[in-house]
Structures are given as C-alpha cells and as structure tokens.
Motif scaffolding. Sequence first.
Motif, PDB file in Angstrom:
ATOM      1  N   ALA A  16      44.338 -13.634   3.977  1.00 40.04           N
ATOM      2  CA  ALA A  16      43.093 -14.332   3.615  1.00 40.04           C
ATOM      3  C   ALA A  16      42.288 -13.539   2.584  1.00 40.04           C
ATOM      4  O   ALA A  16      41.661 -14.119   1.690  1.00 40.04           O
ATOM      5  N   TRP A  17      42.309 -12.209   2.706  1.00 38.25           N
ATOM      6  CA  TRP A  17      41.601 -11.386   1.715  1.00 38.25           C
ATOM      7  C   TRP A  17      42.252 -11.527   0.343  1.00 38.25           C
ATOM      8  O   TRP A  17      41.557 -11.664  -0.673  1.00 38.25           O
ATOM      9  N   TYR A  18      43.581 -11.497   0.318  1.00 40.96           N
ATOM     10  CA  TYR A  18      44.300 -11.651  -0.953  1.00 40.96           C
ATOM     11  C   TYR A  18      43.970 -12.999  -1.602  1.00 40.96           C
ATOM     12  O   TYR A  18      43.724 -13.075  -2.815  1.00 40.96           O
ATOM     13  N   LEU A  19      43.941 -14.050  -0.802  1.00 36.77           N
ATOM     14  CA  LEU A  19      43.679 -15.381  -1.344  1.00 36.77           C
ATOM     15  C   LEU A  19      42.274 -15.488  -1.937  1.00 36.77           C
ATOM     16  O   LEU A  19      42.079 -16.058  -3.013  1.00 36.77           O
ATOM     17  N   THR A  20      41.286 -14.943  -1.227  1.00 37.65           N
ATOM     18  CA  THR A  20      39.907 -15.020  -1.739  1.00 37.65           C
ATOM     19  C   THR A  20      39.734 -14.156  -2.986  1.00 37.65           C
ATOM     20  O   THR A  20      38.976 -14.517  -3.896  1.00 37.65           O
ATOM     21  N   LEU A  21      40.431 -13.029  -3.037  1.00 39.33           N
ATOM     22  CA  LEU A  21      40.389 -12.193  -4.240  1.00 39.33           C
ATOM     23  C   LEU A  21      41.070 -12.896  -5.419  1.00 39.33           C
ATOM     24  O   LEU A  21      40.553 -12.900  -6.538  1.00 39.33           O
ATOM     25  N   LEU A 208      31.259 -11.407   4.025  1.00 40.40           N
ATOM     26  CA  LEU A 208      31.653 -11.969   5.320  1.00 40.40           C
ATOM     27  C   LEU A 208      31.642 -13.497   5.289  1.00 40.40           C
ATOM     28  O   LEU A 208      32.531 -14.132   5.865  1.00 40.40           O
ATOM     29  N   GLU A 209      30.693 -14.077   4.622  1.00 38.20           N
ATOM     30  CA  GLU A 209      30.649 -15.552   4.517  1.00 38.20           C
ATOM     31  C   GLU A 209      31.893 -16.075   3.805  1.00 38.20           C
ATOM     32  O   GLU A 209      32.487 -17.079   4.218  1.00 38.20           O
ATOM     33  N   ILE A 210      32.308 -15.388   2.737  1.00 39.47           N
ATOM     34  CA  ILE A 210      33.480 -15.831   1.969  1.00 39.47           C
ATOM     35  C   ILE A 210      34.753 -15.716   2.809  1.00 39.47           C
ATOM     36  O   ILE A 210      35.540 -16.668   2.905  1.00 39.47           O
ATOM     37  N   ILE A 211      34.969 -14.557   3.425  1.00 35.65           N
ATOM     38  CA  ILE A 211      36.212 -14.377   4.186  1.00 35.65           C
ATOM     39  C   ILE A 211      36.221 -15.271   5.425  1.00 35.65           C
ATOM     40  O   ILE A 211      37.268 -15.835   5.791  1.00 35.65           O
ATOM     41  N   ASN A 212      35.079 -15.442   6.059  1.00 36.71           N
ATOM     42  CA  ASN A 212      35.031 -16.282   7.257  1.00 36.71           C
ATOM     43  C   ASN A 212      35.272 -17.747   6.934  1.00 36.71           C
ATOM     44  O   ASN A 212      35.879 -18.477   7.729  1.00 36.71           O
ATOM     45  N   ASN A 213      34.839 -18.166   5.774  1.00 34.39           N
ATOM     46  CA  ASN A 213      35.084 -19.542   5.347  1.00 34.39           C
ATOM     47  C   ASN A 213      36.588 -19.797   5.189  1.00 34.39           C
ATOM     48  O   ASN A 213      37.090 -20.882   5.500  1.00 34.39           O
ATOM     49  N   THR A 214      37.306 -18.772   4.730  1.00 36.74           N
ATOM     50  CA  THR A 214      38.758 -18.897   4.546  1.00 36.74           C
ATOM     51  C   THR A 214      39.507 -18.801   5.867  1.00 36.74           C
ATOM     52  O   THR A 214      40.414 -19.591   6.144  1.00 36.74           O
ATOM     53  N   THR A 215      39.144 -17.833   6.719  1.00 33.19           N
ATOM     54  CA  THR A 215      39.882 -17.674   7.979  1.00 33.19           C
ATOM     55  C   THR A 215      39.641 -18.830   8.937  1.00 33.19           C
ATOM     56  O   THR A 215      40.521 -19.169   9.725  1.00 33.19           O
ATOM     57  N   SER A 216      38.472 -19.469   8.850  1.00 41.34           N
ATOM     58  CA  SER A 216      38.197 -20.586   9.765  1.00 41.34           C
ATOM     59  C   SER A 216      39.117 -21.774   9.503  1.00 41.34           C
ATOM     60  O   SER A 216      39.407 -22.565  10.409  1.00 41.34           O
ATOM     61  N   ILE A 221      45.679 -24.434   5.482  1.00 39.97           N
ATOM     62  CA  ILE A 221      46.015 -24.284   4.066  1.00 39.97           C
ATOM     63  C   ILE A 221      47.426 -24.829   3.846  1.00 39.97           C
ATOM     64  O   ILE A 221      48.353 -24.463   4.574  1.00 39.97           O
ATOM     65  N   PRO A 222      47.617 -25.724   2.879  1.00 44.15           N
ATOM     66  CA  PRO A 222      48.937 -26.325   2.657  1.00 44.15           C
ATOM     67  C   PRO A 222      50.026 -25.266   2.461  1.00 44.15           C
ATOM     68  O   PRO A 222      49.852 -24.316   1.693  1.00 44.15           O
ATOM     69  N   SER A 223      51.116 -25.421   3.198  1.00 39.77           N
ATOM     70  CA  SER A 223      52.306 -24.553   3.110  1.00 39.77           C
ATOM     71  C   SER A 223      51.985 -23.076   3.341  1.00 39.77           C
ATOM     72  O   SER A 223      52.671 -22.198   2.809  1.00 39.77           O
ATOM     73  N   ILE A 224      50.973 -22.793   4.156  1.00 33.27           N
ATOM     74  CA  ILE A 224      50.609 -21.401   4.395  1.00 33.27           C
ATOM     75  C   ILE A 224      51.759 -20.636   5.056  1.00 33.27           C
ATOM     76  O   ILE A 224      51.954 -19.445   4.799  1.00 33.27           O
ATOM     77  N   ASP A 225      52.539 -21.330   5.883  1.00 30.92           N
ATOM     78  CA  ASP A 225      53.669 -20.651   6.528  1.00 30.92           C
ATOM     79  C   ASP A 225      54.696 -20.192   5.503  1.00 30.92           C
ATOM     80  O   ASP A 225      55.216 -19.066   5.569  1.00 30.92           O
ATOM     81  N   LYS A 226      54.970 -21.027   4.513  1.00 26.95           N
ATOM     82  CA  LYS A 226      55.940 -20.665   3.465  1.00 26.95           C
ATOM     83  C   LYS A 226      55.393 -19.539   2.591  1.00 26.95           C
ATOM     84  O   LYS A 226      56.134 -18.638   2.178  1.00 26.95           O
ATOM     85  N   THR A 227      54.094 -19.581   2.300  1.00 29.33           N
ATOM     86  CA  THR A 227      53.466 -18.529   1.499  1.00 29.33           C
ATOM     87  C   THR A 227      53.605 -17.178   2.186  1.00 29.33           C
ATOM     88  O   THR A 227      53.970 -16.176   1.562  1.00 29.33           O
ATOM     89  N   ILE A 228      53.333 -17.138   3.488  1.00 26.82           N
ATOM     90  CA  ILE A 228      53.439 -15.889   4.247  1.00 26.82           C
ATOM     91  C   ILE A 228      54.886 -15.406   4.295  1.00 26.82           C
ATOM     92  O   ILE A 228      55.174 -14.226   4.081  1.00 26.82           O
ATOM     93  N   TRP A 242      54.202 -16.731  14.797  1.00 26.31           N
ATOM     94  CA  TRP A 242      53.043 -15.843  14.655  1.00 26.31           C
ATOM     95  C   TRP A 242      51.754 -16.642  14.448  1.00 26.31           C
ATOM     96  O   TRP A 242      50.731 -16.355  15.085  1.00 26.31           O
ATOM     97  N   LEU A 243      51.813 -17.655  13.592  1.00 24.71           N
ATOM     98  CA  LEU A 243      50.627 -18.486  13.359  1.00 24.71           C
ATOM     99  C   LEU A 243      50.170 -19.185  14.642  1.00 24.71           C
ATOM    100  O   LEU A 243      48.972 -19.315  14.903  1.00 24.71           O
ATOM    101  N   SER A 244      51.127 -19.607  15.456  1.00 26.34           N
ATOM    102  CA  SER A 244      50.780 -20.299  16.703  1.00 26.34           C
ATOM    103  C   SER A 244      50.100 -19.366  17.704  1.00 26.34           C
ATOM    104  O   SER A 244      49.347 -19.820  18.577  1.00 26.34           O
ATOM    105  N   LEU A 245      50.347 -18.060  17.574  1.00 24.32           N
ATOM    106  CA  LEU A 245      49.816 -17.084  18.520  1.00 24.32           C
ATOM    107  C   LEU A 245      48.527 -16.419  18.046  1.00 24.32           C
ATOM    108  O   LEU A 245      47.876 -15.720  18.823  1.00 24.32           O
ATOM    109  N   THR A 246      48.168 -16.616  16.779  1.00 23.76           N
ATOM    110  CA  THR A 246      47.088 -15.838  16.166  1.00 23.76           C
ATOM    111  C   THR A 246      45.852 -16.689  15.914  1.00 23.76           C
ATOM    112  O   THR A 246      45.947 -17.784  15.372  1.00 23.76           O
ATOM    113  N   GLU A 247      44.686 -16.153  16.300  1.00 25.73           N
ATOM    114  CA  GLU A 247      43.404 -16.816  16.049  1.00 25.73           C
ATOM    115  C   GLU A 247      42.466 -15.819  15.364  1.00 25.73           C
ATOM    116  O   GLU A 247      42.268 -14.714  15.850  1.00 25.73           O
TER     117      GLU A 247
END
Length: 284
Positions: A16-21, A208-216, A221-228, A242-247
């Motif tokens: 998420a940090w990489y994406l916002t940057l 914090l507002e920027i990163i929280n907006n992305t993590t929420s 995010i479309p195709s986020i699993d493929k991106t990761i 991993w995505l199913s287990l992570t909040e």
Amino acid sequence: MNKVNIGGVPEHFNLAWYLTLKNGEYKDKNINLRWKDYPGGTGAMTKALRSGEIDMAVILTEGIVKDIIEGNPSKIVQTFVETPLIWGIHVAADSKFKSVEDIKGTRAAISRYGSGSHLMAYINAKNHAWDLKEDLNFEVIKNLDGAIKGLTDEEADYFMWEKFTTKPLVDNGVFRRIDNCPSPWPCFVIAVRQEFIDEHPEDLKTILEIINNTTSDFKSIPSIDKTIANRYEQELDDVQEWLSLTEWSQDVMSEDTLSHVQDQLFDLNIISEKVPYSELIHEI
C-alpha cells in the motif's frame, strides 16, 4: 516540500505504501515521503529511528514496544495490520529435525537481538513449555539471505520468519517448514519519532490519512492478488490465502491490547518493566 523518511520490510504487507508513493499522493500534499527497505527487519528499524535515519517505521508491535521501553524516543501512532503475523518455523530442507520438539535446545537464527525473529523464539518456547534459559540459543544472521546461508551451512538450526514471505524458499527446497507460530497480537504498527510528532503534526496526520484511505480499500483494488504475486514472486494461491487472512487497521491500538503485549513480554523477561499506555502511544 517537507522530506519525510519512512522504513519498513520489503514485503507484501507494505505494498500500500508503494502504491501511494507511485501515485504521487504525498507530493500532491507537499510531502516528499522517501521509503527505505529494511530487510534486516525490526532491529534495524529501531536503530534507524533512534539515530534519526528515519522519521517513521512500519514495524512489529513487540519489537517497538520493547525498544520504546528501553529508551527509543518514538511513539506508536496507530496499528497498521490488525491480524497476527503467522511465523513459519523453518529448518534446512535436509535437516534431521522433523518437529518443534526436535529443535528444543538448538540454535535459532535471528536477524538481530530485539528483532521479531528473536522475540518470537521466546513466544514459541513458551507455547511449548520450554525452559527459556536452557532451551534457547541464538545465532545472529542479519536477514533472510543470512538465514539461507546459516541453515544451509549448519551454522544455525531453525529460523522463524513470516510464513508467506518464506513460502517460495519452502517450495524451492531451500527450507522445510515444520510448524507455524502466530503472534498473539496485531502484528504491525506505525511508529514515529517524538521529535517528528512535535514538529510536523500536520504532515503526520496527512500521511496517515493517505495510507489509511488505501488500506481500507486494499482488497478491492482490481487484480491486487496478481500484482502482489508478480511483485513479490509468490504463487497466486498463496497470495489469495494471505489476503483472506490479513486485515489492515486505521485505528490506534487499544489500551487493553497493549497491556496484553506488555504482560506477555514481561512474563518472558523480554522487558524489565511495564509502562503506562501514554508512554507508548500518541493519539493523532
């Protein structure tokens, strides 16, 4: 434009940090946020916070709590990942060790003293009722590459690291995972040097507002699993699990949760005292 240095492990949790940057979201708010990877993990980041090399860190809860109590002039400003970290317990692929009981009293590879790999070895030992003085031995290996060499060359016997990060090494026959050990608390927090909190409160709030907006909305995010999978060289099925287990979290860690963390660390003699909530947390 204000320059802000932030550090974290080069793992999928921090995408998420990489994406916002990449999207220039901080520059749009007149903030020059500079990310630095710390493959050595928590111990390397606590040192960087103390020296002023970085202003902020995305860091393991247990590691930063220990280091703040030991004098790190930083505070936790919020939880970043709410769910526990699943630590895989790894041995070399051809190791004679087959179970957790087999590694009792052997040498744990750790990145640094005070790192997550160090502290979680105590948690694992406690879970299995080991003698914390007799059954724990450590070899410092600095990072994941050091662990590969250490276990392969029999300089250490087992290594604890995040399960999905090391999964490709298990698949490739470098490591064999003999068990898992989830952290008994939310795994990652955002810690900030007190000096930065005092001098740049508005920049901190904006970041914090920027990163929280992305993590929420991260999972949508479309195709986020493929991106990761592509970026971190992971199998798509593993990423989806991993995505199913992570909040992710956008909230401050509660006093009850932080008391639980301190109780566990104190019982394990990892911290010498417990401190008030206000000495660990800064609420924005």
